[in-house]
Write a protein that holds these residues in place. Structure first.
Motif, PDB file in Angstrom:
ATOM      1  N   ALA A   1      45.685  36.179  52.068  1.00 37.07           N
ATOM      2  CA  ALA A   1      45.102  37.228  51.545  1.00 37.07           C
ATOM      3  C   ALA A   1      44.452  37.268  50.140  1.00 37.07           C
ATOM      4  N   ASN A   2      45.442  36.136  50.207  1.00 30.21           N
ATOM      5  CA  ASN A   2      45.077  35.440  48.588  1.00 30.21           C
ATOM      6  C   ASN A   2      43.820  34.605  47.728  1.00 30.21           C
ATOM      7  N   ARG A   3      43.051  34.376  48.968  1.00 27.98           N
ATOM      8  CA  ARG A   3      41.696  33.705  48.536  1.00 27.98           C
ATOM      9  C   ARG A   3      41.075  34.465  47.881  1.00 27.98           C
ATOM     10  N   ASN A   4      39.965  33.935  47.212  1.00 25.12           N
ATOM     11  CA  ASN A   4      38.827  34.817  45.982  1.00 25.12           C
ATOM     12  C   ASN A   4      38.276  35.060  46.973  1.00 25.12           C
ATOM     13  N   ILE A   5      38.068  36.849  46.591  1.00 23.46           N
ATOM     14  CA  ILE A   5      37.162  37.821  47.142  1.00 23.46           C
ATOM     15  C   ILE A   5      35.948  37.401  46.973  1.00 23.46           C
ATOM     16  N   LEU A   6      34.985  36.694  46.652  1.00 23.95           N
ATOM     17  CA  LEU A   6      34.133  36.171  47.390  1.00 23.95           C
ATOM     18  C   LEU A   6      33.710  34.809  47.296  1.00 23.95           C
ATOM     19  N   ASP A   7      33.560  34.513  48.020  1.00 21.63           N
ATOM     20  CA  ASP A   7      33.317  32.892  48.603  1.00 21.63           C
ATOM     21  C   ASP A   7      31.775  32.381  48.052  1.00 21.63           C
ATOM     22  N   VAL A   8      31.081  33.012  47.844  1.00 20.52           N
ATOM     23  CA  VAL A   8      29.425  32.568  47.335  1.00 20.52           C
ATOM     24  C   VAL A   8      29.403  32.266  46.211  1.00 20.52           C
ATOM     25  N   LYS A   9      29.171  31.550  45.801  1.00 20.37           N
ATOM     26  CA  LYS A   9      28.558  31.266  44.661  1.00 20.37           C
ATOM     27  C   LYS A   9      27.752  31.495  43.659  1.00 20.37           C
ATOM     28  N   LEU A  10      26.944  30.958  42.627  1.00 14.23           N
ATOM     29  CA  LEU A  10      25.821  31.725  42.147  1.00 14.23           C
ATOM     30  C   LEU A  10      25.058  30.619  42.147  1.00 14.23           C
ATOM     31  N   ASP A  11      24.161  30.461  41.228  1.00 12.81           N
ATOM     32  CA  ASP A  11      22.648  29.262  40.954  1.00 12.81           C
ATOM     33  C   ASP A  11      23.677  28.816  39.859  1.00 12.81           C
ATOM     34  N   SER A  12      24.308  27.717  39.608  1.00 14.00           N
ATOM     35  CA  SER A  12      24.163  26.675  39.199  1.00 14.00           C
ATOM     36  C   SER A  12      23.849  26.486  37.602  1.00 14.00           C
TER      37      SER A  12
ATOM     38  N   LYS B   1      37.140  41.222  37.999  1.00 13.51           N
ATOM     39  CA  LYS B   1      38.289  41.429  39.085  1.00 13.51           C
ATOM     40  C   LYS B   1      39.245  42.916  38.382  1.00 13.51           C
ATOM     41  N   GLY B   2      38.996  43.694  40.262  1.00 13.53           N
ATOM     42  CA  GLY B   2      40.290  44.526  40.069  1.00 13.53           C
ATOM     43  C   GLY B   2      40.480  44.946  41.254  1.00 13.53           C
ATOM     44  N   LEU B   3      41.866  45.644  40.991  1.00 17.28           N
ATOM     45  CA  LEU B   3      43.856  46.062  42.134  1.00 17.28           C
ATOM     46  C   LEU B   3      43.335  47.352  42.137  1.00 17.28           C
ATOM     47  N   ALA B   4      43.790  47.681  43.249  1.00 14.06           N
ATOM     48  CA  ALA B   4      44.251  48.620  43.604  1.00 14.06           C
ATOM     49  C   ALA B   4      45.335  48.713  44.457  1.00 14.06           C
ATOM     50  N   ASN B   5      46.339  49.512  44.444  1.00 14.43           N
ATOM     51  CA  ASN B   5      47.503  49.512  45.303  1.00 14.43           C
ATOM     52  C   ASN B   5      47.405  51.177  45.305  1.00 14.43           C
ATOM     53  N   ILE B   6      47.261  51.446  46.656  1.00 16.27           N
ATOM     54  CA  ILE B   6      47.378  52.790  47.301  1.00 16.27           C
ATOM     55  C   ILE B   6      48.626  53.383  48.610  1.00 16.27           C
TER      56      ILE B   6
ATOM     57  N   MET C   1      34.493  50.308  41.169  1.00 17.81           N
ATOM     58  CA  MET C   1      33.145  50.275  41.300  1.00 17.81           C
ATOM     59  C   MET C   1      32.757  50.377  39.341  1.00 17.81           C
ATOM     60  N   ASN C   2      33.106  52.369  38.965  1.00 16.61           N
ATOM     61  CA  ASN C   2      32.615  52.398  38.194  1.00 16.61           C
ATOM     62  C   ASN C   2      33.705  51.104  36.588  1.00 16.61           C
ATOM     63  N   LYS C   3      34.848  51.323  37.281  1.00 15.92           N
ATOM     64  CA  LYS C   3      35.709  50.676  36.114  1.00 15.92           C
ATOM     65  C   LYS C   3      35.600  49.045  35.825  1.00 15.92           C
ATOM     66  N   ALA C   4      34.846  48.517  36.991  1.00 18.09           N
ATOM     67  CA  ALA C   4      34.072  47.378  36.647  1.00 18.09           C
ATOM     68  C   ALA C   4      32.638  47.248  36.156  1.00 18.09           C
ATOM     69  N   LYS C   5      32.165  48.393  36.360  1.00 19.26           N
ATOM     70  CA  LYS C   5      30.856  48.487  35.591  1.00 19.26           C
ATOM     71  C   LYS C   5      31.070  49.091  34.007  1.00 19.26           C
TER      72      LYS C   5
ATOM     73  N   TYR D   1      38.231  44.649  44.563  1.00 20.95           N
ATOM     74  CA  TYR D   1      36.854  44.328  44.195  1.00 20.95           C
ATOM     75  C   TYR D   1      36.529  43.658  42.649  1.00 20.95           C
ATOM     76  N   GLU D   2      34.986  42.975  43.517  1.00 26.39           N
ATOM     77  CA  GLU D   2      34.848  41.750  42.303  1.00 26.39           C
ATOM     78  C   GLU D   2      33.931  41.611  42.309  1.00 26.39           C
ATOM     79  N   VAL D   3      33.128  41.478  40.374  1.00 26.24           N
ATOM     80  CA  VAL D   3      31.325  41.707  40.226  1.00 26.24           C
ATOM     81  C   VAL D   3      31.733  40.287  40.115  1.00 26.24           C
ATOM     82  N   LYS D   4      30.597  39.082  40.049  1.00 25.60           N
ATOM     83  CA  LYS D   4      30.099  37.860  39.320  1.00 25.60           C
ATOM     84  C   LYS D   4      28.727  38.673  39.026  1.00 25.60           C
ATOM     85  N   ILE D   5      28.647  38.315  37.704  1.00 26.78           N
ATOM     86  CA  ILE D   5      27.104  38.310  37.270  1.00 26.78           C
ATOM     87  C   ILE D   5      26.610  36.761  36.959  1.00 26.78           C
ATOM     88  N   ALA D   6      25.448  35.907  36.805  1.00 26.10           N
ATOM     89  CA  ALA D   6      24.758  35.501  35.912  1.00 26.10           C
ATOM     90  C   ALA D   6      23.675  35.670  34.968  1.00 26.10           C
ATOM     91  N   ILE D   7      23.742  35.108  33.911  1.00 27.07           N
ATOM     92  CA  ILE D   7      22.739  35.722  33.261  1.00 27.07           C
ATOM     93  C   ILE D   7      22.189  33.853  32.591  1.00 27.07           C
TER      94      ILE D   7
END
Length: 326
Positions: free
Chosen positions: A39-50, A59-64, A189-193, A286-292
């Motif tokens: 459960a504690n693994r990375n949210i996104l296993d896909v890697k962006l172009d190096s 990365k964000g966390l919410a307790n509900i 999503m809004n907080k991460a943006k 929730y995790e968002v990754k951006i490659a620039i």
């Protein structure tokens, strides 16, 4: 002009809005510590172009807290005949359910699991031969589950007391629901943006250049962790060390296994919604990754100038083909 390629990854594991409440059920005992690492693994296993030069990661966390709970109790009944086993189990279940329904905002459902014959062995002894064990019918086994929906966690103790009076003890699992999952996801999503925009501005200040026209690639995703996957266990015991012979007989006492709820901690996240966690809860990551890809400096053309003996400057065309001197 901005060029942005979107790759949206929906990484939601488990059934929608279903989990396990903070109770040590039998399902928890059958789980091991590997579930926490899962459960504690990375949210996104896909890697962006190096080849991209810069990465922005939030990365964000919410307790509900749960809105509604559903407890599942398993009931098993054995009998000599089909009629007997049905009458016995119905008596236990109906008496329990009639008392439970008197509770406020409580609903029940009986789930049929299995109805199978039971066999035993009969010994047959013949002269001048070994014993023969023959399998013969011995009765029937009937299994049903009682599903109980309730909204107040304090009601579970009363429910267990009612069921135990009718010899129903097996609390198989205790699931819960939340109606706010989708709204929490939008909030994350809004907080991460906002945090992504702030981080990109800081990079622009540090680099001294604008990244508005840079090529960008973005991926994002959610994962939902339920308490049933977040329990760990240990044995609280200390055995003595004895210098005995290998042939010595040692009788060890059975050690009690303790389980406890181990949630995902807040330490590796850029923001946390409802950070104070008292009881087991649904945890959304929730995790968002951006490659620039930063703009490379423009290639400068070289100009060659010829100074004549008279001091005149003449530009040389380096693209022309040189002619041989005759």
């Amino acid at each position: 002009m901005k060029r942005i390629n979107f790759q949206l990854l929906a990484l939601i594991f488990c059934q929608a809005m279903i989990g396990q409440v903070g109770v040590g059920t039998n399902a928890s005992y059958n789980r091991n510590n590997d579930n926490y690492e899962y459960a504690n693994r990375n949210i996104l296993d896909v890697k962006l172009d190096s080849e991209n030069d810069m990465f922005v990661n939030i990365k964000g966390l919410a307790n509900i807290k749960a809105d509604t709970y559903i407890a599942t109790f398993s009931v098993t009944q054995n009998g000599k005949t089909a009629q007997e086993v049905n009458e016995l189990i119905d008596k236990r279940i109906n008496q329990s359910v009639s008392e439970i329904k008197l509770k406020k905002n409580v609903e029940t459902f009986i789930d049929m699991i299995s109805f199978v014959p039971v066999y035993e062995y009969e010994t047959e002894k013949k002269n001048f031969s070994r014993k023969t064990y023959n399998e013969i019918p011995a009765g029937f086994e009937l299994k049903k589950n009682i599903l109980i929906k309730y909204s107040d966690p304090n009601q579970l103790n009363d429910i267990i007391s009612i069921l135990s009076n009718n010899e129903i003890y097996d609390l198989a699992r205790n699931d819960y629901y939340s109606d706010s999952l989708e709204s929490i996801k939008k909030e994350m999503m809004n907080k991460a943006k906002l945090l992504v925009q702030e981080k990109i501005k800081n990079y622009e200040i540090l680099l001294g250049q604008s990244l508005a026209d840079s090529e960008k690639k973005i991926i994002d995703g959610y994962t939902v962790n339920y308490p049933i996957d977040m329990y760990k266990s240990y044995e609280a015991s200390n055995s003595s060390s004895l210098n005995l012979k290998k042939t010595a007989a040692i009788n060890q006492v059975s050690k009690s296994t303790t389980i406890y709820y181990q949630p995902i901690l807040n330490k590796e996240f850029d923001f946390v919604i409802n950070p104070t966690l008292l009881e087991p809860a649904i945890q959304i990551q929730y995790e968002v990754k951006i490659a620039i890809k930063t703009n490379k400096p423009a290639k400068m053309d070289k100009n060659y100038v010829l100074i004549t003996p008279n001091g005149e400057l003449k530009a040389l065309d380096t693209n022309t083909t040189a002619r041989p001197i005759r």
